[in-house]
Design an enzyme around this catalytic site. Structure first.
Site, mmCIF file in Angstrom:
data_model
loop_
_atom_site.group_PDB
_atom_site.id
_atom_site.type_symbol
_atom_site.label_atom_id
_atom_site.label_comp_id
_atom_site.label_asym_id
_atom_site.label_seq_id
_atom_site.Cartn_x
_atom_site.Cartn_y
_atom_site.Cartn_z
ATOM 1 N N ASP A 142 1.344 -3.157 -5.784
ATOM 2 C CA ASP A 142 0.350 -4.130 -6.244
ATOM 3 C C ASP A 142 1.013 -5.410 -6.753
ATOM 4 O O ASP A 142 2.164 -5.397 -7.195
ATOM 5 C CB ASP A 142 -0.490 -3.485 -7.369
ATOM 6 C CG ASP A 142 -1.787 -4.234 -7.606
ATOM 7 O OD1 ASP A 142 -2.192 -5.039 -6.740
ATOM 8 O OD2 ASP A 142 -2.398 -4.016 -8.671
ATOM 9 N N GLY A 143 0.268 -6.507 -6.669
ATOM 10 C CA GLY A 143 0.717 -7.778 -7.251
ATOM 11 C C GLY A 143 1.202 -8.805 -6.237
ATOM 12 O O GLY A 143 1.712 -9.853 -6.631
ATOM 13 N N GLY A 191 -0.526 -10.817 -4.300
ATOM 14 C CA GLY A 191 -1.297 -12.062 -4.370
ATOM 15 C C GLY A 191 -0.887 -12.896 -5.576
ATOM 16 O O GLY A 191 -0.646 -14.114 -5.457
ATOM 17 N N ARG A 192 -0.776 -12.256 -6.746
ATOM 18 C CA ARG A 192 -0.393 -12.983 -7.960
ATOM 19 C C ARG A 192 1.023 -13.528 -7.848
ATOM 20 O O ARG A 192 1.326 -14.631 -8.282
ATOM 21 C CB ARG A 192 -0.525 -12.052 -9.182
ATOM 22 C CG ARG A 192 -1.943 -11.953 -9.709
ATOM 23 C CD ARG A 192 -2.101 -10.795 -10.656
ATOM 24 N NE ARG A 192 -2.123 -9.527 -9.927
ATOM 25 C CZ ARG A 192 -1.968 -8.335 -10.494
ATOM 26 N NH1 ARG A 192 -1.757 -8.246 -11.774
ATOM 27 N NH2 ARG A 192 -2.030 -7.239 -9.764
ATOM 28 N N ARG A 239 -1.798 -16.291 -0.913
ATOM 29 C CA ARG A 239 -1.674 -14.841 -1.179
ATOM 30 C C ARG A 239 -0.970 -14.105 -0.036
ATOM 31 O O ARG A 239 -0.207 -13.173 -0.248
ATOM 32 C CB ARG A 239 -3.075 -14.231 -1.359
ATOM 33 C CG ARG A 239 -3.795 -14.634 -2.634
ATOM 34 C CD ARG A 239 -5.197 -14.005 -2.652
ATOM 35 N NE ARG A 239 -5.133 -12.565 -2.479
ATOM 36 C CZ ARG A 239 -4.909 -11.706 -3.468
ATOM 37 N NH1 ARG A 239 -4.754 -12.122 -4.697
ATOM 38 N NH2 ARG A 239 -4.846 -10.411 -3.223
ATOM 39 N N HIS A 255 2.064 -10.906 0.660
ATOM 40 C CA HIS A 255 2.017 -9.686 1.479
ATOM 41 C C HIS A 255 3.228 -9.636 2.418
ATOM 42 O O HIS A 255 3.843 -8.584 2.599
ATOM 43 C CB HIS A 255 0.727 -9.632 2.298
ATOM 44 C CG HIS A 255 -0.525 -9.571 1.461
ATOM 45 N ND1 HIS A 255 -0.652 -8.720 0.390
ATOM 46 C CD2 HIS A 255 -1.697 -10.253 1.528
ATOM 47 C CE1 HIS A 255 -1.852 -8.882 -0.168
ATOM 48 N NE2 HIS A 255 -2.503 -9.811 0.505
ATOM 49 N N SER A 266 -6.640 -0.124 0.735
ATOM 50 C CA SER A 266 -7.645 0.821 0.243
ATOM 51 C C SER A 266 -8.985 0.597 0.937
ATOM 52 O O SER A 266 -9.225 -0.462 1.541
ATOM 53 C CB SER A 266 -7.825 0.660 -1.270
ATOM 54 O OG SER A 266 -8.534 -0.536 -1.553
ATOM 55 N N GLU A 289 -11.609 -0.020 -0.538
ATOM 56 C CA GLU A 289 -12.217 -1.167 -1.249
ATOM 57 C C GLU A 289 -11.639 -2.499 -0.759
ATOM 58 O O GLU A 289 -12.301 -3.541 -0.866
ATOM 59 C CB GLU A 289 -11.984 -1.032 -2.762
ATOM 60 C CG GLU A 289 -12.809 0.058 -3.432
ATOM 61 C CD GLU A 289 -12.298 1.473 -3.189
ATOM 62 O OE1 GLU A 289 -11.127 1.625 -2.783
ATOM 63 O OE2 GLU A 289 -13.073 2.429 -3.390
ATOM 64 N N ARG A 294 -12.338 -7.663 0.722
ATOM 65 C CA ARG A 294 -11.653 -8.942 0.486
ATOM 66 C C ARG A 294 -12.102 -9.970 1.532
ATOM 67 O O ARG A 294 -12.675 -9.602 2.567
ATOM 68 C CB ARG A 294 -10.141 -8.738 0.582
ATOM 69 C CG ARG A 294 -9.626 -7.907 -0.579
ATOM 70 C CD ARG A 294 -8.130 -7.922 -0.669
ATOM 71 N NE ARG A 294 -7.719 -7.171 -1.844
ATOM 72 C CZ ARG A 294 -6.504 -7.151 -2.344
ATOM 73 N NH1 ARG A 294 -5.554 -7.838 -1.754
ATOM 74 N NH2 ARG A 294 -6.229 -6.451 -3.422
ATOM 75 N N LEU A 307 13.454 11.172 5.992
ATOM 76 C CA LEU A 307 12.444 10.798 4.981
ATOM 77 C C LEU A 307 11.077 10.716 5.658
ATOM 78 O O LEU A 307 10.940 10.125 6.727
ATOM 79 C CB LEU A 307 12.794 9.424 4.362
ATOM 80 C CG LEU A 307 11.741 8.807 3.456
ATOM 81 C CD1 LEU A 307 11.598 9.601 2.150
ATOM 82 C CD2 LEU A 307 12.072 7.350 3.116
ATOM 83 N N ARG A 310 -3.955 1.548 -13.719
ATOM 84 C CA ARG A 310 -5.059 2.340 -13.177
ATOM 85 C C ARG A 310 -4.649 2.931 -11.837
ATOM 86 O O ARG A 310 -3.652 2.550 -11.240
ATOM 87 C CB ARG A 310 -6.335 1.509 -13.055
ATOM 88 C CG ARG A 310 -6.206 0.256 -12.222
ATOM 89 C CD ARG A 310 -7.545 -0.486 -12.077
ATOM 90 N NE ARG A 310 -7.331 -1.796 -11.465
ATOM 91 C CZ ARG A 310 -7.171 -2.930 -12.147
ATOM 92 N NH1 ARG A 310 -7.210 -2.919 -13.456
ATOM 93 N NH2 ARG A 310 -6.952 -4.067 -11.521
HETATM 94 C C1 IPE Z 1 -4.817 -0.984 -4.902
HETATM 95 O O1 IPE Z 1 -4.603 -2.309 -5.255
HETATM 96 C C2 IPE Z 1 -4.737 -0.811 -3.428
HETATM 97 C C3 IPE Z 1 -3.443 -1.084 -2.821
HETATM 98 C C4 IPE Z 1 -2.332 -1.368 -3.430
HETATM 99 C C5 IPE Z 1 -3.408 -0.984 -1.394
HETATM 100 P P1 IPE Z 1 -5.816 -3.297 -5.545
HETATM 101 O O2 IPE Z 1 -5.225 -4.579 -5.978
HETATM 102 O O3 IPE Z 1 -6.751 -3.327 -4.414
HETATM 103 O O4 IPE Z 1 -6.527 -2.556 -6.771
HETATM 104 P P2 IPE Z 1 -7.497 -3.124 -7.911
HETATM 105 O O5 IPE Z 1 -8.605 -3.828 -7.218
HETATM 106 O O6 IPE Z 1 -6.695 -4.045 -8.764
HETATM 107 O O7 IPE Z 1 -7.916 -1.911 -8.667
HETATM 108 C C1 IPE Z 2 -1.342 -5.410 -3.213
HETATM 109 O O1 IPE Z 2 -1.308 -6.695 -3.728
HETATM 110 C C2 IPE Z 2 -1.544 -5.369 -1.707
HETATM 111 C C3 IPE Z 2 -2.869 -4.912 -1.289
HETATM 112 C C4 IPE Z 2 -3.817 -4.469 -2.073
HETATM 113 C C5 IPE Z 2 -3.154 -4.973 0.124
HETATM 114 P P1 IPE Z 2 -2.654 -7.470 -4.042
HETATM 115 O O2 IPE Z 2 -3.113 -8.166 -2.819
HETATM 116 O O3 IPE Z 2 -3.651 -6.555 -4.670
HETATM 117 O O4 IPE Z 2 -2.153 -8.538 -5.108
HETATM 118 P P2 IPE Z 2 -2.846 -8.908 -6.473
HETATM 119 O O5 IPE Z 2 -3.058 -7.622 -7.223
HETATM 120 O O6 IPE Z 2 -4.144 -9.579 -6.145
HETATM 121 O O7 IPE Z 2 -1.873 -9.809 -7.160
HETATM 122 MG MG MG Z 3 -4.015 -5.971 -6.558
#
Ligand code: IPE
Ligand code: IPE
Ligand code: MG
Length: 254
Positions: free
Chosen positions: A23-24, A26-27, A36, A40, A68, A70, A74, A134, A197
């Site tokens: 995660d993270g 985009g930020r 963003r 990736h 995910s 969810e 996006r 692996l 989470r």
């Molecule tokens: C969880 O990250 C899904 C993946 C890393 C693929 P998200 O960024 O989608 O989760 P939330 O929305 O912050 O819970």
């Molecule tokens: C995780 O990074 C990658 C995916 C969920 C596909 P995010 O895209 O959720 O990045 P943030 O959390 O918005 O920074």
């Molecule tokens: Mg995220």
């Protein structure tokens, strides 16, 4: 250069299966004034590092939460870019992953992925099916609630068809109806970016996993960070409901 944390890992206590919520992205990109999607793309370098680190540490299974259920919500441009990135990454990485003995698996709603992704993934799974160094499990269009719903439907159908008795439904049997039927449960779950989470990831399988959260965004995650997480895991006492003295007396398996 300082010595790698790899030398501080107890080889007898390496987790067999590590799951990561990457995660993270985009930020990370936004902090650099970039789009963003750039985050990736940079995240792929971290995937490579994590795979190498697992091979070096002797981890047998690495599950990566890549997309995910969810995440379909996006903006379309981001979803399209992520699917394209998946195809490009499979194209550029599979040969070297195969050479390094990596076996690829996928969990999630496979049929919801674009046809080109399904095709590339099927080829990669077939190519690597005899590899043993692996197991890399990609969670794509995955959510635990979806997986548990599908398992419940399949169990109900087998009962209706007379293939299964209600009395035979055990915790282990439920596991065999999940996407992860052929995989051991993770001992360690890592999430980057400071979010604490689970976000609908492996809810059944993580029941007793150790959770490790780091503030690093995924594109900054490197081998040493994975080694750090393993060392942190090794310093925890896993009690499984028992008391400390029982664990110290090595009764954990009784
Ligand atoms: C969880 O990250 C899904 C993946 C890393 C693929 P998200 O960024 O989608 O989760 P939330 O929305 O912050 O819970
Ligand atoms: C995780 O990074 C990658 C995916 C969920 C596909 P995010 O895209 O959720 O990045 P943030 O959390 O918005 O920074
Ligand atoms: Mg995220």
């Amino acid at each position: 250069m300082s010595q790698s944390l790899l030398t501080h890992i107890n080889k007898q206590k390496v987790p067999n299966h590590i799951a990561i919520i990457m995660d993270g992205n985009g930020r990370w990109a936004k902090e650099k004034g970039k789009d963003r999607i750039f985050g990736h793309y940079e995240g792929v370098i971290s995937v490579r590092s994590a795979v190498e680190a697992c091979v070096e540490a002797g981890v047998n299974y690495l599950t990566l939460y890549a997309f995910s259920t969810e995440n379909w919500n996006r903006p379309k441009a981001e979803v399209d870019a992520l699917m394209e990135l998946l195809v490009n990454t499979l194209n550029t990485e599979m040969v070297s992953l195969h050479k390094n003995g990596v076996r690829l698996h996928v969990i999630g709603d496979f049929k919801s992925l674009p046809a080109i992704c399904q095709q590339q993934l099927s080829e990669a799974i077939a190519l690597t099916k005899n590899n043993t160094s692996l197991n890399v499990v990609l969670a794509l269009s995955y959510s635990a609630k979806w997986e548990i719903k599908e398992a419940t439907k399949a169990i109900a159908q087998d009962v209706l068809d007379g293939k299964l008795n209600v009395e035979d439904i055990s915790e282990d049997l439920i596991s065999t109806y999940l996407n992860t039927a052929h995989l051991p449960d993770p001992e360690l779950m890592i999430r980057t970016s400071g979010e604490c989470r689970i976000s609908n990831f492996l809810l059944y399988q993580l029941a007793y996993a150790e959770l490790y959260f780091t503030n690093l965004h995924w594109p900054d995650f490197r081998k040493e960070h994975l080694f750090e997480a393993i060392i942190n895991y090794q310093n925890r006492e896993r009690r499984f409901g028992k008391i400390s003295e029982q664990i110290i007396n090595n009764e954990v398996s009784n």
